[in-house]
Design a protein around this motif. Structure first.
Motif, PDB file in Angstrom:
ATOM      1  N   GLY A  24      42.553  49.329  37.926  1.00 50.77           N
ATOM      2  CA  GLY A  24      43.400  48.303  38.529  1.00 50.77           C
ATOM      3  C   GLY A  24      42.696  46.960  38.586  1.00 50.77           C
ATOM      4  N   ILE A  25      41.408  46.971  38.874  1.00 49.95           N
ATOM      5  CA  ILE A  25      40.632  45.731  38.913  1.00 49.95           C
ATOM      6  C   ILE A  25      40.584  45.098  37.523  1.00 49.95           C
ATOM      7  N   ALA A  26      40.358  45.919  36.505  1.00 53.47           N
ATOM      8  CA  ALA A  26      40.336  45.397  35.133  1.00 53.47           C
ATOM      9  C   ALA A  26      41.682  44.781  34.781  1.00 53.47           C
ATOM     10  N   ASP A  32      44.740  37.585  35.115  1.00 53.83           N
ATOM     11  CA  ASP A  32      44.313  36.357  35.770  1.00 53.83           C
ATOM     12  C   ASP A  32      44.704  36.287  37.252  1.00 53.83           C
ATOM     13  N   THR A  33      44.511  37.403  37.948  1.00 55.11           N
ATOM     14  CA  THR A  33      44.810  37.461  39.377  1.00 55.11           C
ATOM     15  C   THR A  33      43.822  36.579  40.133  1.00 55.11           C
ATOM     16  N   TYR A  34      44.259  36.055  41.255  1.00 54.80           N
ATOM     17  CA  TYR A  34      43.448  35.182  42.094  1.00 54.80           C
ATOM     18  C   TYR A  34      42.105  35.839  42.430  1.00 54.80           C
ATOM     19  N   CYS A  35      41.034  35.065  42.319  1.00 51.34           N
ATOM     20  CA  CYS A  35      39.656  35.562  42.454  1.00 51.34           C
ATOM     21  C   CYS A  35      39.437  36.384  43.728  1.00 51.34           C
ATOM     22  N   ILE A  36      39.898  35.867  44.852  1.00 54.14           N
ATOM     23  CA  ILE A  36      39.659  36.539  46.128  1.00 54.14           C
ATOM     24  C   ILE A  36      40.348  37.902  46.159  1.00 54.14           C
ATOM     25  N   ASP A  37      41.511  38.003  45.556  1.00 49.30           N
ATOM     26  CA  ASP A  37      42.207  39.291  45.501  1.00 49.30           C
ATOM     27  C   ASP A  37      41.426  40.307  44.670  1.00 49.30           C
ATOM     28  N   VAL A  38      40.847  39.845  43.569  1.00 45.28           N
ATOM     29  CA  VAL A  38      40.020  40.724  42.737  1.00 45.28           C
ATOM     30  C   VAL A  38      38.779  41.144  43.513  1.00 45.28           C
ATOM     31  N   LEU A  39      38.138  40.192  44.158  1.00 48.44           N
ATOM     32  CA  LEU A  39      36.932  40.503  44.939  1.00 48.44           C
ATOM     33  C   LEU A  39      37.231  41.492  46.062  1.00 48.44           C
ATOM     34  N   THR A  40      38.386  41.381  46.666  1.00 45.24           N
ATOM     35  CA  THR A  40      38.782  42.325  47.716  1.00 45.24           C
ATOM     36  C   THR A  40      38.854  43.746  47.157  1.00 45.24           C
TER      37      THR A  40
END
Length: 93
Positions: A24-26, A32-40
């Motif tokens: 899901g992260i990949a 191009d999901t928002y950075c903070i959402d990926v980091l979460t």
């Protein structure tokens, strides 16, 4: 027999869930999901892996190390050193 053998199915289920999180992260990065959402999500996957590691460590201590301690001698010392090194690696990660 390894200490985690009784919990093997639960551990495998957790690992499959983590595998799905990582996929899901990949996908989030690809979309191009928002950075903070990926980091979460990375934080959640990291926490899940840490929980698996702690469960494995607990099983190792309760099974392998306690049996070696009861046996005594060089085997006990070896298992204690091995567990200490593993704990050190977990704390540093």
């Amino acid at each position: 027999m390894h200490g985690y053998t009784q919990d093997k199915e639960a551990l495998l289920k957790r690992m499959r869930r983590i595998e799905g999180q990582v996929r899901g992260i990949a996908r989030m990065i690809d979309e191009d999901t928002y950075c903070i959402d990926v980091l979460t999500q990375v934080s959640a996957a990291t926490s899940a892996l840490e929980n698996v590691a702690l469960a494995l460590m607990g099983d190792h201590l309760q099974h392998c190390v306690s049996e070696a301690a009861a046996e005594g001698g060089p085997v006990a010392q070896e298992k204690l050193e091995e567990a200490t090194a593993a704990i050190t690696r977990l704390v540093k990660s």
